[in-house]
Design a protein around this motif. Structure first.
Motif, PDB file in Angstrom:
ATOM      1  N   SER A  14       0.838  -1.210   0.000  1.00 19.46           N
ATOM      2  CA  SER A  14       0.000   0.000   0.000  1.00 19.46           C
ATOM      3  C   SER A  14       0.865   1.249   0.000  1.00 19.46           C
ATOM      4  CB  SER A  14      -0.913  -0.006   1.224  1.00 19.46           C
ATOM      5  OG  SER A  14      -1.778  -1.125   1.204  1.00 19.46           O
ATOM      6  N   LYS A  15       1.982   1.181   0.703  1.00 21.12           N
ATOM      7  CA  LYS A  15       2.904   2.319   0.758  1.00 21.12           C
ATOM      8  C   LYS A  15       3.486   2.603  -0.627  1.00 21.12           C
ATOM      9  CE  LYS A  15       6.856   3.858   3.517  1.00 21.12           C
ATOM     10  NZ  LYS A  15       7.838   3.440   4.538  1.00 21.12           N
ATOM     11  N   VAL A  16       3.862   1.546  -1.344  1.00 17.63           N
ATOM     12  CA  VAL A  16       4.406   1.703  -2.701  1.00 17.63           C
ATOM     13  C   VAL A  16       3.341   2.271  -3.648  1.00 17.63           C
ATOM     14  CG1 VAL A  16       5.320   0.432  -4.692  1.00 17.63           C
ATOM     15  CG2 VAL A  16       6.108  -0.140  -2.382  1.00 17.63           C
ATOM     16  N   ILE A  17       2.109   1.781  -3.514  1.00 17.69           N
ATOM     17  CA  ILE A  17       1.008   2.270  -4.371  1.00 17.69           C
ATOM     18  C   ILE A  17       0.769   3.760  -4.136  1.00 17.69           C
ATOM     19  CG2 ILE A  17      -1.486   2.098  -4.763  1.00 17.69           C
ATOM     20  CD1 ILE A  17      -1.172  -0.944  -4.138  1.00 17.69           C
ATOM     21  N   ARG A  18       0.799   4.193  -2.840  1.00 14.96           N
ATOM     22  CA  ARG A  18       0.600   5.629  -2.532  1.00 14.96           C
ATOM     23  C   ARG A  18       1.733   6.460  -3.125  1.00 14.96           C
ATOM     24  NH1 ARG A  18      -1.209   3.562   2.438  1.00 14.96           N
ATOM     25  NH2 ARG A  18       0.838   3.916   3.405  1.00 14.96           N
ATOM     26  N   ALA A  19       2.964   5.919  -3.091  1.00 11.82           N
ATOM     27  CA  ALA A  19       4.095   6.641  -3.680  1.00 11.82           C
ATOM     28  C   ALA A  19       3.903   6.823  -5.187  1.00 11.82           C
ATOM     29  CB  ALA A  19       5.391   5.887  -3.388  1.00 11.82           C
ATOM     30  N   PHE A  20       3.394   5.776  -5.858  1.00 14.02           N
ATOM     31  CA  PHE A  20       3.160   5.892  -7.309  1.00 14.02           C
ATOM     32  C   PHE A  20       2.083   6.922  -7.598  1.00 14.02           C
ATOM     33  CE2 PHE A  20       0.647   4.773 -11.035  1.00 14.02           C
ATOM     34  CZ  PHE A  20       1.625   4.831 -12.020  1.00 14.02           C
ATOM     35  N   GLU A  21       1.030   6.962  -6.769  1.00 14.50           N
ATOM     36  CA  GLU A  21      -0.057   7.919  -6.998  1.00 14.50           C
ATOM     37  C   GLU A  21       0.441   9.352  -6.891  1.00 14.50           C
ATOM     38  OE1 GLU A  21      -2.838   6.649  -4.093  1.00 14.50           O
ATOM     39  OE2 GLU A  21      -3.746   5.101  -5.370  1.00 14.50           O
ATOM     40  N   TYR A  26       6.755   4.685 -12.714  1.00 10.10           N
ATOM     41  CA  TYR A  26       7.087   3.353 -12.227  1.00 10.10           C
ATOM     42  C   TYR A  26       8.583   3.220 -11.895  1.00 10.10           C
ATOM     43  CZ  TYR A  26       2.492   1.839 -13.904  1.00 10.10           C
ATOM     44  OH  TYR A  26       1.153   1.678 -14.086  1.00 10.10           O
ATOM     45  N   SER A  27       9.439   3.757 -12.736  1.00  7.80           N
ATOM     46  CA  SER A  27      10.884   3.594 -12.557  1.00  7.80           C
ATOM     47  C   SER A  27      11.371   4.264 -11.266  1.00  7.80           C
ATOM     48  CB  SER A  27      11.634   4.159 -13.765  1.00  7.80           C
ATOM     49  OG  SER A  27      11.264   3.463 -14.938  1.00  7.80           O
ATOM     50  N   LYS A  28      10.894   5.504 -11.018  1.00  9.05           N
ATOM     51  CA  LYS A  28      11.336   6.226  -9.830  1.00  9.05           C
ATOM     52  C   LYS A  28      10.875   5.534  -8.547  1.00  9.05           C
ATOM     53  CE  LYS A  28      11.753  10.831 -11.837  1.00  9.05           C
ATOM     54  NZ  LYS A  28      11.263  12.246 -11.820  1.00  9.05           N
ATOM     55  N   VAL A  29       9.637   5.048  -8.552  1.00 12.51           N
ATOM     56  CA  VAL A  29       9.126   4.362  -7.366  1.00 12.51           C
ATOM     57  C   VAL A  29       9.897   3.063  -7.132  1.00 12.51           C
ATOM     58  CG1 VAL A  29       7.115   3.226  -6.354  1.00 12.51           C
ATOM     59  CG2 VAL A  29       6.837   5.388  -7.586  1.00 12.51           C
ATOM     60  N   ALA A  30      10.166   2.322  -8.211  1.00 16.09           N
ATOM     61  CA  ALA A  30      10.930   1.076  -8.098  1.00 16.09           C
ATOM     62  C   ALA A  30      12.317   1.345  -7.516  1.00 16.09           C
ATOM     63  CB  ALA A  30      11.042   0.410  -9.460  1.00 16.09           C
ATOM     64  N   LYS A  31      12.952   2.432  -7.938  1.00 14.11           N
ATOM     65  CA  LYS A  31      14.283   2.778  -7.424  1.00 14.11           C
ATOM     66  C   LYS A  31      14.223   3.181  -5.963  1.00 14.11           C
ATOM     67  CE  LYS A  31      18.348   5.382  -8.860  1.00 14.11           C
ATOM     68  NZ  LYS A  31      18.898   6.369  -9.809  1.00 14.11           N
ATOM     69  N   MET A  32      13.162   3.905  -5.587  1.00 20.03           N
ATOM     70  CA  MET A  32      13.007   4.347  -4.187  1.00 20.03           C
ATOM     71  C   MET A  32      12.956   3.169  -3.231  1.00 20.03           C
ATOM     72  SD  MET A  32      10.220   7.424  -4.379  1.00 20.03           S
ATOM     73  CE  MET A  32       9.804   7.220  -2.657  1.00 20.03           C
ATOM     74  N   TYR A  33      12.243   2.112  -3.616  1.00 18.39           N
ATOM     75  CA  TYR A  33      12.001   0.991  -2.717  1.00 18.39           C
ATOM     76  C   TYR A  33      12.794  -0.275  -3.110  1.00 18.39           C
ATOM     77  CZ  TYR A  33       8.218   3.784  -0.807  1.00 18.39           C
ATOM     78  OH  TYR A  33       7.477   4.782  -0.211  1.00 18.39           O
ATOM     79  N   ARG A  37      10.642  -2.863 -11.654  1.00 16.71           N
ATOM     80  CA  ARG A  37       9.617  -1.979 -12.222  1.00 16.71           C
ATOM     81  C   ARG A  37       8.326  -2.745 -12.514  1.00 16.71           C
ATOM     82  NH1 ARG A  37       8.153  -0.270 -17.334  1.00 16.71           N
ATOM     83  NH2 ARG A  37       7.562   1.937 -17.533  1.00 16.71           N
ATOM     84  N   LYS A  38       8.449  -4.014 -12.962  1.00 18.93           N
ATOM     85  CA  LYS A  38       7.262  -4.819 -13.270  1.00 18.93           C
ATOM     86  C   LYS A  38       6.450  -5.104 -12.000  1.00 18.93           C
ATOM     87  CE  LYS A  38       9.141  -7.184 -17.336  1.00 18.93           C
ATOM     88  NZ  LYS A  38       9.513  -8.510 -17.907  1.00 18.93           N
ATOM     89  N   THR A  39       7.159  -5.286 -10.886  1.00 17.00           N
ATOM     90  CA  THR A  39       6.467  -5.559  -9.618  1.00 17.00           C
ATOM     91  C   THR A  39       5.617  -4.363  -9.205  1.00 17.00           C
ATOM     92  OG1 THR A  39       8.285  -6.988  -8.938  1.00 17.00           O
ATOM     93  CG2 THR A  39       6.803  -6.224  -7.200  1.00 17.00           C
ATOM     94  N   VAL A  40       6.185  -3.160  -9.338  1.00 12.65           N
ATOM     95  CA  VAL A  40       5.448  -1.948  -8.986  1.00 12.65           C
ATOM     96  C   VAL A  40       4.198  -1.822  -9.851  1.00 12.65           C
ATOM     97  CG1 VAL A  40       5.544   0.565  -8.889  1.00 12.65           C
ATOM     98  CG2 VAL A  40       7.544  -0.778  -8.220  1.00 12.65           C
ATOM     99  N   ARG A  41       4.374  -2.056 -11.167  1.00 13.15           N
ATOM    100  CA  ARG A  41       3.232  -1.934 -12.087  1.00 13.15           C
ATOM    101  C   ARG A  41       2.146  -2.967 -11.762  1.00 13.15           C
ATOM    102  NH1 ARG A  41       4.950  -1.935 -18.081  1.00 13.15           N
ATOM    103  NH2 ARG A  41       5.462  -4.099 -17.585  1.00 13.15           N
ATOM    104  N   LEU A  42       2.568  -4.192 -11.370  1.00 17.91           N
ATOM    105  CA  LEU A  42       1.618  -5.234 -11.010  1.00 17.91           C
ATOM    106  C   LEU A  42       0.781  -4.824  -9.796  1.00 17.91           C
ATOM    107  CD1 LEU A  42       0.533  -8.155 -11.384  1.00 17.91           C
ATOM    108  CD2 LEU A  42       2.395  -8.904  -9.871  1.00 17.91           C
TER     109      LEU A  42
END
Length: 369
Positions: A14-21, A26-33, A37-42
């Motif tokens: 949920s924390k990752v999803i809020r960061a994307f919103e 996708y790339s920046k959020v994936a790098k943050m955590y 990148r595919k996991t974030v998009r999923l």
């Protein structure tokens, strides 16, 4: 080599999803955590399912707390604890349980005051077991007035004197063994042993004295033995006195501090009417001491009783630092220095000579500021 899979809970997702919103990348959020990148998009695509699951789980994981059956009684006990502590009374768990049973009987209640109740009561009232850091009588009700009067008197005593002519002295004890009172050990250990040489009650008594401008006088150290050490010359800033009881009485204080240390110091500097501040120890207030100092034209003032920890320089500024330095030396010796053992393979203490040298060095390097 088998790669260990990372497991993520719903809160993290949920924390990752809020960061994307917020970021919409996708790339920046994936790098943050540190994610793919595919996991974030999923997870973003599954956001509705993840958030619904998270809501359901948090709804069922409500922390259960027992109802407080005797809230008024517990408030009265808590008031009693706070009042007792403000008066300096030490409160144990047993005392709290006894008080609870007394009040329960008084009000016709059925409180059992079990160990479990005590644990929950302490947690509810934010009470913890603390080590006592200071013992003694409480301050008088007019202590602020006493302190202000004493400080005013100190300023008055400066008239006609320089800081070099104003002194404070006090005695304290140093023990040959200085182990810690707490130690880390495995949880549940019933017997927590501290191995020492058995000399944690063998002490040296030391008189410290310094002037208001930072001049340090030699230490007077009482050694609890009759015969002098063989082949040992004490450091220049130490006067050794061999006395089995290792306590300062009036005669010892007069002879070895006033005559051997203080008098030569003021004569060498041609000081007239020096002023010494003492606490109210019997050896200081004895006519043997006061008459002798009056004959030598040495003025003296006594710190107000029960206020030495607030206004006496030795207690406020010196002893804590000196004893910490001594403990550091002892720990260093215990961990790294070569040590001696008895025939039964028991550890020997560092010894009086080593401790005297430590104290000499600590006093020499003590910050005069």
């Amino acid at each position: 080599m088998k790669i260990k899979r990372r497991v993520f809970n719903l809160v993290f997702k949920s924390k990752v999803i809020r960061a994307f919103e917020l970021i919409q990348n996708y790339s920046k959020v994936a790098k943050m955590y540190n994610l793919n990148r595919k996991t974030v998009r999923l997870w973003v695509n599954q956001r509705n399912n993840i958030q619904n699951l998270n809501t359901k789980i948090s709804r069922f994981h409500v922390k259960y707390s027992r109802p407080i059956l005797y809230e008024d009684l517990e408030s009265e006990i808590n008031d009693w604890v706070n009042k007792s502590r403000s008066d300096g009374v030490c409160i144990s768990g047993k005392m709290i349980k006894i008080k609870a049973l007394e009040l329960s009987e008084k009000y016709g209640l059925n409180l059992k005051a079990s160990a479990g109740w005590l644990s929950r009561f302490l947690k509810r009232k934010n009470l913890v077991l603390r080590r006592v850091t200071s013992c003694g009588r409480s301050l008088p009700h007019n202590h602020l007035e006493i302190i202000n009067d004493f400080i005013k008197k100190c300023y008055d005593n400066l008239t006609g004197r320089t800081k070099e002519q104003i002194y404070n002295m006090d005695e304290t004890a140093i023990y040959l063994d200085s182990p810690e009172n707490y130690t880390y050990d495995v949880r549940g250990t019933k017997r927590v042993v501290s191995t020492t040489s058995g000399n944690e009650h063998t002490r040296l008594s030391i008189a410290f004295c310094a002037s208001a401008n930072g001049t340090k006088l030699p230490l007077v150290i009482l050694v609890p033995r009759k015969t002098p050490f063989k082949d040992f010359d004490p450091p220049a800033n130490v006067v050794l006195v061999y006395k089995p009881s290792s306590t300062f009485d009036a005669e010892t204080f007069k002879t070895h501090f006033v005559q051997r240390v203080f008098l030569p110091h003021i004569l060498q500097r041609s000081q007239k009417k020096p002023l010494m501040y003492f606490d109210n120890a019997p050896c200081h207030k004895s006519p043997i001491t006061t008459d002798f100092m009056s004959d030598l034209n040495i003025d003296y003032e006594f710190i107000p009783p029960r206020h030495t920890n607030l206004v006496q320089p030795a207690d406020v500024s010196w002893f804590k630092s000196i004893k910490k330095s001594y403990k550091d030396r002892w720990v260093e010796w215990y961990l790294n220095d070569s040590k001696s053992f008895t025939k039964n393979n028991n550890l020997k203490s560092p010894g009086f000579v080593k401790v005297i040298c430590w104290l000499s060095d600590i006093w020499s390097n003590f910050d005069t500021n």
